[in-house]
Design a protein around this motif. Structure first.
Motif, PDB file in Angstrom:
ATOM      1  N   GLY A 192       0.790  -1.217   0.000  1.00  0.00           N
ATOM      2  CA  GLY A 192       0.000   0.000   0.000  1.00  0.00           C
ATOM      3  C   GLY A 192       0.827   1.274   0.000  1.00  0.00           C
ATOM      4  O   GLY A 192       0.273   2.382  -0.085  1.00  0.00           O
ATOM      5  N   ASP A 193       2.144   1.148   0.093  1.00  0.00           N
ATOM      6  CA  ASP A 193       3.010   2.324   0.141  1.00  0.00           C
ATOM      7  C   ASP A 193       3.064   3.007  -1.225  1.00  0.00           C
ATOM      8  O   ASP A 193       2.950   2.361  -2.268  1.00  0.00           O
ATOM      9  N   GLY A 212       5.093   0.679  -6.317  1.00  0.00           N
ATOM     10  CA  GLY A 212       5.217   0.503  -7.763  1.00  0.00           C
ATOM     11  C   GLY A 212       6.609   0.787  -8.300  1.00  0.00           C
ATOM     12  O   GLY A 212       6.897   0.485  -9.471  1.00  0.00           O
ATOM     13  N   SER A 213       7.483   1.331  -7.459  1.00  0.00           N
ATOM     14  CA  SER A 213       8.848   1.648  -7.903  1.00  0.00           C
ATOM     15  C   SER A 213       9.817   0.491  -7.698  1.00  0.00           C
ATOM     16  O   SER A 213      10.905   0.493  -8.296  1.00  0.00           O
ATOM     17  N   THR A 271       5.445  -8.894   8.016  1.00  0.00           N
ATOM     18  CA  THR A 271       4.048  -8.461   8.003  1.00  0.00           C
ATOM     19  C   THR A 271       3.411  -8.645   6.633  1.00  0.00           C
ATOM     20  O   THR A 271       2.185  -8.509   6.500  1.00  0.00           O
ATOM     21  N   LEU A 272       4.175  -8.974   5.614  1.00  0.00           N
ATOM     22  CA  LEU A 272       3.598  -9.258   4.301  1.00  0.00           C
ATOM     23  C   LEU A 272       2.875 -10.594   4.282  1.00  0.00           C
ATOM     24  O   LEU A 272       2.138 -10.894   3.337  1.00  0.00           O
ATOM     25  N   SER A 313      -0.024  -9.883  -4.981  1.00  0.00           N
ATOM     26  CA  SER A 313       0.150  -9.299  -6.316  1.00  0.00           C
ATOM     27  C   SER A 313       1.373  -8.405  -6.382  1.00  0.00           C
ATOM     28  O   SER A 313       1.968  -8.221  -7.459  1.00  0.00           O
ATOM     29  N   TYR A 314       1.759  -7.851  -5.242  1.00  0.00           N
ATOM     30  CA  TYR A 314       2.963  -7.007  -5.175  1.00  0.00           C
ATOM     31  C   TYR A 314       4.233  -7.847  -5.213  1.00  0.00           C
ATOM     32  O   TYR A 314       5.183  -7.538  -5.944  1.00  0.00           O
ATOM     33  N   ILE A 315       4.252  -8.929  -4.436  1.00  0.00           N
ATOM     34  CA  ILE A 315       5.487  -9.685  -4.258  1.00  0.00           C
ATOM     35  C   ILE A 315       5.732 -10.695  -5.369  1.00  0.00           C
ATOM     36  O   ILE A 315       6.880 -11.032  -5.669  1.00  0.00           O
ATOM     37  N   ARG A 316       4.678 -11.191  -6.006  1.00  0.00           N
ATOM     38  CA  ARG A 316       4.855 -12.254  -7.006  1.00  0.00           C
ATOM     39  C   ARG A 316       5.807 -11.849  -8.136  1.00  0.00           C
ATOM     40  O   ARG A 316       6.753 -12.589  -8.439  1.00  0.00           O
TER      41      ARG A 316
END
Length: 345
Positions: free
Chosen positions: A123-124, A128-129, A159-160, A178-181
């Motif tokens: 959520g940060d 996306g960077s 915490t992820l 979806s962020y880490i994959r």
């Protein structure tokens, strides 16, 4: 004498402390750096060397530190600070960063990993960077012909995870998945590890009703029903289980931070507990976990110095192995194998 081995209470037959055995080569120490009146970087590197600590994590590219590390034979995790991530979406900026801070020193500084960001959450605003910065730094590393020496990764915290117990049920949360994959796919393609900051201390203090202190300190067997004898292994294996569930069973986890506060007024933050945790963690690093039994585990202790300018709870200022004047924290006085021994720097 090696402060680290004074924790372990392991002495050679000559009474000289050693930190050169193969079973301890996987342990490093983070250089936090958030303190005033810190020793100059050459003195810091000399302190690492005199204590036979051969791995360091730097959180930002400090050219004074890199100069001091020349010829030291100390392996380096070099961090890209979070506030620089967005700029590295630009290919030219990423190339310049690598050329300035890595390529220019690569002949006599032993870079091992580049940590592109630390504990970014999905959520940060910077989430996306992370992947484009990873890709651009990797391409610049390859262009400098350093891809066989330096692996590019990012550091996460636990915490992820949406679920972490039992460890085999470990899975990234729906928001984190979806962020880490794609990040994990990047690591798998490039043969790089995932860096993870693993803190049994925080897991314990956030859930003392269900987690015993001795389970967090490696001093009592854990829940044999799930086969875990300590909280550290359970936490690390939950990350491995989560990696399996996103299709990356072969990605290794490097524990890029782990520590225990020696004071600060909070629950269990005592020199005795800190000394017990560090001693047992260092000893445990030579082995593996139930899911990854073929060790050693690569671990970086947090941190080299108490950091009197670190923000947050007071305990955040008391994770150090040393005071700002390079004297060891009282933890080591308690854990010395023989009270007649004196620390010698």
């Amino acid at each position: 004498m090696s402060v680290i081995l004074l924790l372990l209470g392991i002495l050679s037959s000559t009474g000289v402390v050693e930190f050169t055995g193969a079973q301890f080569q996987s342990v490093g120490v983070c250089y936090g750096g958030k303190g005033n009146n810190l020793p100059k970087m050459q003195a810091v590197v000399d302190l690492y060397k005199s204590n036979r600590i051969d791995k360091i994590r730097l959180y930002h590219p400090d050219e004074g530190a890199l100069q001091a590390l020349r010829g030291s034979n100390i392996e380096v995790i070099l961090g890209v600070p979070n506030d620089q991530l967005q700029s590295l979406i630009n290919v030219a900026n990423a190339t310049n960063w690598v050329n300035k801070y890595v390529k220019a020193y690569s002949q006599n500084v032993k870079f091992k990993y580049i940590a592109v960001g630390n504990e970014i959450h999905p959520g940060d605003s910077l989430a996306g960077s992370v992947l484009p910065a990873l890709e651009n730094i990797q391409n610049a590393i390859s262009a400098a012909n350093l891809q066989c020496q330096v692996k590019v990764s990012t550091a996460i915290d636990t915490t992820l995870l949406g679920y972490s117990y039992p460890p085999n049920d470990g899975v990234f949360s729906s928001s984190a998945s979806s962020y880490i994959r794609p990040i994990v796919n990047f690591l798998a393609r490039n043969g790089a590890p995932l860096l993870a900051n693993v803190y049994p201390y925080f897991a314990y203090v956030n859930n003392p009703q269900n987690i015993a202190l001795d389970y967090a300190l490696f001093t009592k067997q854990g829940n044999n029903v799930v086969g875990y004898q300590n909280l550290f292994d359970a936490m690390l294996d939950s990350v491995y289980a989560a990696l399996e569930k996103v299709g990356a069973p072969n990605v290794t986890v490097v524990v890029s931070e782990s520590g225990w506060p020696s004071e600060g007024g909070a629950v269990a933050a005592t020199v005795q507990n800190a000394g017990t945790y560090y001693r047992n963690l260092i000893s445990h690093a030579k082995g593996g976990t139930p899911k990854r039994p073929n060790g050693p585990i690569e671990i970086y202790l947090y941190a080299m110095f108490d950091e009197n300018q670190k923000q947050g709870q007071e305990i955040q200022q008391h994770f150090g192995l040393f005071r700002l004047d390079k004297s060891p924290v009282p933890t080591f006085e308690i854990m010395r194998p023989n009270p007649k021994f004196k620390l010698n720097f």
